[in-house]
Design a protein around this motif. Structure first.
Motif, PDB file in Angstrom:
ATOM      1  N   THR A  64      -8.657 -23.519   7.027  1.00 22.80           N
ATOM      2  CA  THR A  64      -8.779 -23.407   8.481  1.00 22.80           C
ATOM      3  C   THR A  64      -8.966 -21.940   8.871  1.00 22.80           C
ATOM      4  O   THR A  64      -8.548 -21.033   8.147  1.00 22.80           O
ATOM      5  N   ALA A  65      -9.599 -21.750  10.000  1.00 23.45           N
ATOM      6  CA  ALA A  65      -9.752 -20.412  10.572  1.00 23.45           C
ATOM      7  C   ALA A  65      -9.886 -20.561  12.074  1.00 23.45           C
ATOM      8  O   ALA A  65     -10.428 -21.548  12.567  1.00 23.45           O
ATOM      9  N   ASN A  66      -9.365 -19.590  12.788  1.00 22.04           N
ATOM     10  CA  ASN A  66      -9.501 -19.579  14.243  1.00 22.04           C
ATOM     11  C   ASN A  66     -10.695 -18.719  14.614  1.00 22.04           C
ATOM     12  O   ASN A  66     -10.882 -17.644  14.046  1.00 22.04           O
ATOM     13  N   ARG A  67     -11.484 -19.215  15.553  1.00 23.31           N
ATOM     14  CA  ARG A  67     -12.680 -18.497  16.016  1.00 23.31           C
ATOM     15  C   ARG A  67     -12.607 -18.346  17.527  1.00 23.31           C
ATOM     16  O   ARG A  67     -12.175 -19.257  18.222  1.00 23.31           O
ATOM     17  N   GLN A  68     -13.067 -17.207  18.000  1.00 24.78           N
ATOM     18  CA  GLN A  68     -13.058 -16.949  19.441  1.00 24.78           C
ATOM     19  C   GLN A  68     -14.436 -16.554  19.958  1.00 24.78           C
ATOM     20  O   GLN A  68     -14.554 -15.916  20.981  1.00 24.78           O
ATOM     21  N   ARG A  69     -15.482 -16.923  19.198  1.00 26.82           N
ATOM     22  CA  ARG A  69     -16.838 -16.584  19.629  1.00 26.82           C
ATOM     23  C   ARG A  69     -17.770 -17.759  19.343  1.00 26.82           C
ATOM     24  O   ARG A  69     -17.456 -18.626  18.531  1.00 26.82           O
ATOM     25  N   ALA A  70     -18.915 -17.762  20.014  1.00 24.74           N
ATOM     26  CA  ALA A  70     -19.896 -18.835  19.837  1.00 24.74           C
ATOM     27  C   ALA A  70     -20.366 -18.857  18.389  1.00 24.74           C
ATOM     28  O   ALA A  70     -20.364 -17.830  17.719  1.00 24.74           O
ATOM     29  N   PRO A  71     -20.691 -19.979  17.858  1.00 22.50           N
ATOM     30  CA  PRO A  71     -20.895 -21.240  18.553  1.00 22.50           C
ATOM     31  C   PRO A  71     -19.633 -22.104  18.645  1.00 22.50           C
ATOM     32  O   PRO A  71     -19.662 -23.134  19.293  1.00 22.50           O
ATOM     33  N   ILE A  72     -18.531 -21.675  18.007  1.00 23.41           N
ATOM     34  CA  ILE A  72     -17.310 -22.475  18.069  1.00 23.41           C
ATOM     35  C   ILE A  72     -16.160 -21.588  18.518  1.00 23.41           C
ATOM     36  O   ILE A  72     -15.894 -20.549  17.923  1.00 23.41           O
ATOM     37  N   ARG A  73     -15.496 -22.038  19.557  1.00 25.65           N
ATOM     38  CA  ARG A  73     -14.297 -21.353  20.035  1.00 25.65           C
ATOM     39  C   ARG A  73     -13.146 -22.332  19.846  1.00 25.65           C
ATOM     40  O   ARG A  73     -13.010 -23.288  20.586  1.00 25.65           O
ATOM     41  N   GLY A  74     -12.358 -22.108  18.806  1.00 22.86           N
ATOM     42  CA  GLY A  74     -11.259 -23.006  18.477  1.00 22.86           C
ATOM     43  C   GLY A  74     -10.957 -22.912  16.993  1.00 22.86           C
ATOM     44  O   GLY A  74     -11.371 -21.979  16.315  1.00 22.86           O
ATOM     45  N   THR A  75     -10.259 -23.878  16.474  1.00 23.45           N
ATOM     46  CA  THR A  75      -9.923 -23.919  15.056  1.00 23.45           C
ATOM     47  C   THR A  75     -10.994 -24.692  14.303  1.00 23.45           C
ATOM     48  O   THR A  75     -11.372 -25.780  14.708  1.00 23.45           O
ATOM     49  N   VAL A  76     -11.466 -24.090  13.229  1.00 23.01           N
ATOM     50  CA  VAL A  76     -12.445 -24.738  12.359  1.00 23.01           C
ATOM     51  C   VAL A  76     -11.717 -25.103  11.076  1.00 23.01           C
ATOM     52  O   VAL A  76     -11.041 -24.257  10.476  1.00 23.01           O
ATOM     53  N   ALA A  77     -11.836 -26.350  10.659  1.00 23.08           N
ATOM     54  CA  ALA A  77     -11.148 -26.801   9.448  1.00 23.08           C
ATOM     55  C   ALA A  77     -12.094 -27.591   8.559  1.00 23.08           C
ATOM     56  O   ALA A  77     -13.000 -28.268   9.037  1.00 23.08           O
ATOM     57  N   SER A  78     -11.866 -27.473   7.276  1.00 18.80           N
ATOM     58  CA  SER A  78     -12.587 -28.243   6.278  1.00 18.80           C
ATOM     59  C   SER A  78     -11.536 -28.894   5.386  1.00 18.80           C
ATOM     60  O   SER A  78     -10.621 -28.211   4.919  1.00 18.80           O
ATOM     61  N   VAL A  79     -11.660 -30.199   5.146  1.00 14.55           N
ATOM     62  CA  VAL A  79     -10.640 -30.940   4.417  1.00 14.55           C
ATOM     63  C   VAL A  79     -11.261 -31.618   3.198  1.00 14.55           C
ATOM     64  O   VAL A  79     -12.326 -32.236   3.296  1.00 14.55           O
ATOM     65  N   LEU A  80     -10.575 -31.515   2.075  1.00 11.58           N
ATOM     66  CA  LEU A  80     -10.982 -32.180   0.832  1.00 11.58           C
ATOM     67  C   LEU A  80      -9.887 -33.144   0.417  1.00 11.58           C
ATOM     68  O   LEU A  80      -8.735 -32.750   0.235  1.00 11.58           O
ATOM     69  N   ASP A  81     -10.239 -34.422   0.284  1.00  4.99           N
ATOM     70  CA  ASP A  81      -9.319 -35.435  -0.251  1.00  4.99           C
ATOM     71  C   ASP A  81      -9.338 -35.250  -1.764  1.00  4.99           C
ATOM     72  O   ASP A  81     -10.372 -35.428  -2.414  1.00  4.99           O
ATOM     73  N   CYS A  82      -8.223 -34.868  -2.338  1.00  4.20           N
ATOM     74  CA  CYS A  82      -8.176 -34.517  -3.762  1.00  4.20           C
ATOM     75  C   CYS A  82      -7.848 -35.690  -4.679  1.00  4.20           C
ATOM     76  O   CYS A  82      -7.656 -35.489  -5.884  1.00  4.20           O
ATOM     77  N   GLU A  83      -7.794 -36.891  -4.153  1.00  7.69           N
ATOM     78  CA  GLU A  83      -7.510 -38.045  -5.007  1.00  7.69           C
ATOM     79  C   GLU A  83      -8.565 -38.206  -6.095  1.00  7.69           C
ATOM     80  O   GLU A  83      -8.264 -38.682  -7.177  1.00  7.69           O
ATOM     81  N   GLN A  84      -9.793 -37.816  -5.825  1.00  7.38           N
ATOM     82  CA  GLN A  84     -10.874 -37.905  -6.818  1.00  7.38           C
ATOM     83  C   GLN A  84     -11.066 -36.583  -7.561  1.00  7.38           C
ATOM     84  O   GLN A  84     -11.985 -36.460  -8.367  1.00  7.38           O
ATOM     85  N   HIS A  85     -10.228 -35.596  -7.280  1.00 10.00           N
ATOM     86  CA  HIS A  85     -10.387 -34.265  -7.870  1.00 10.00           C
ATOM     87  C   HIS A  85      -9.067 -33.779  -8.472  1.00 10.00           C
ATOM     88  O   HIS A  85      -8.634 -32.652  -8.220  1.00 10.00           O
ATOM     89  N   GLY A  86      -8.466 -34.639  -9.282  1.00  3.63           N
ATOM     90  CA  GLY A  86      -7.178 -34.325  -9.904  1.00  3.63           C
ATOM     91  C   GLY A  86      -7.215 -33.090 -10.792  1.00  3.63           C
ATOM     92  O   GLY A  86      -6.258 -32.317 -10.827  1.00  3.63           O
ATOM     93  N   GLU A  87      -8.320 -32.884 -11.503  1.00  5.71           N
ATOM     94  CA  GLU A  87      -8.433 -31.699 -12.363  1.00  5.71           C
ATOM     95  C   GLU A  87      -8.351 -30.426 -11.534  1.00  5.71           C
ATOM     96  O   GLU A  87      -7.708 -29.461 -11.927  1.00  5.71           O
ATOM     97  N   PHE A  88      -9.023 -30.422 -10.396  1.00 17.15           N
ATOM     98  CA  PHE A  88      -9.005 -29.253  -9.522  1.00 17.15           C
ATOM     99  C   PHE A  88      -7.601 -29.038  -8.954  1.00 17.15           C
ATOM    100  O   PHE A  88      -7.088 -27.919  -8.938  1.00 17.15           O
ATOM    101  N   TRP A  89      -6.985 -30.105  -8.496  1.00 19.38           N
ATOM    102  CA  TRP A  89      -5.613 -30.057  -7.965  1.00 19.38           C
ATOM    103  C   TRP A  89      -4.662 -29.467  -9.004  1.00 19.38           C
ATOM    104  O   TRP A  89      -3.870 -28.580  -8.707  1.00 19.38           O
ATOM    105  N   ASN A  90      -4.772 -29.949 -10.245  1.00 19.87           N
ATOM    106  CA  ASN A  90      -3.898 -29.455 -11.307  1.00 19.87           C
ATOM    107  C   ASN A  90      -4.226 -28.022 -11.698  1.00 19.87           C
ATOM    108  O   ASN A  90      -3.327 -27.247 -12.045  1.00 19.87           O
ATOM    109  N   ALA A  91      -5.508 -27.634 -11.653  1.00 23.30           N
ATOM    110  CA  ALA A  91      -5.897 -26.256 -11.956  1.00 23.30           C
ATOM    111  C   ALA A  91      -5.295 -25.277 -10.941  1.00 23.30           C
ATOM    112  O   ALA A  91      -5.094 -24.106 -11.248  1.00 23.30           O
TER     113      ALA A  91
END
Length: 149
Positions: A64-91
């Motif tokens: 997540t990151a907070n932005r205060q300028r165009a084109p987005i003013r607010g919180t920007v978030a990117s989410v990864l469901d790690c149920e299919q990425h167990g190796e990455f989770w464990n790494a």
């Protein structure tokens, strides 16, 4: 997996728009760790958080990151469901996280975990031998099978 009707509709509208100005929070779901890492590298001053859902115990990573300028003013978030990425989770050393637990991570930790991931997942490696150079010529010169013209 196909996006929901509303998501498709919004994607089309965004593609045909000349300008975009969002006031509010935006969350994008990504499909793999490399996309999450890309978000973490592009966003200014990102926060990285790993967490397990209390009810299901599913594993998630989000940037997540907070932005205060165009084109987005607010919180920007990117989410990864790690149920299919167990190796990455464990790494990332997160196998100890219990349902309801959260752990802050760094972008460097995401990058280091991604660096140790195999280039080709073992489940997609083909067991077929590589074609020989003469195989293509032989196939081209063979007569077509019955019913083909």
């Amino acid at each position: 997996m196909y996006p929901a009707k509303d998501a498709r509709e919004l994607a089309i509208l965004l593609r045909i728009s000349r300008e975009l100005d969002i006031v509010g929070d935006v969350t994008a779901t990504v499909d793999n760790p490399s996309e999450l890492l890309a978000w973490a590298l592009v966003l200014s001053k990102p926060e990285v958080l790993a967490w397990r859902a209390e009810d299901s115990g599913h594993c998630y990573l989000h940037v997540t990151a907070n932005r205060q300028r165009a084109p987005i003013r607010g919180t920007v978030a990117s989410v990864l469901d790690c149920e299919q990425h167990g190796e990455f989770w464990n790494a990332l050393g997160l196998e100890h996280l219990r349902p309801g637990d959260r752990q802050h991570l760094t972008v460097a930790a995401l990058s280091a975990a991604w660096a140790v991931m195999p280039i080709t997942p073992t489940s997609t490696v083909q067991s077929h031998p590589a074609p020989t150079p003469g195989a293509a010529k032989k196939a081209e010169s063979s007569p077509p099978a019955q019913g083909q013209h």
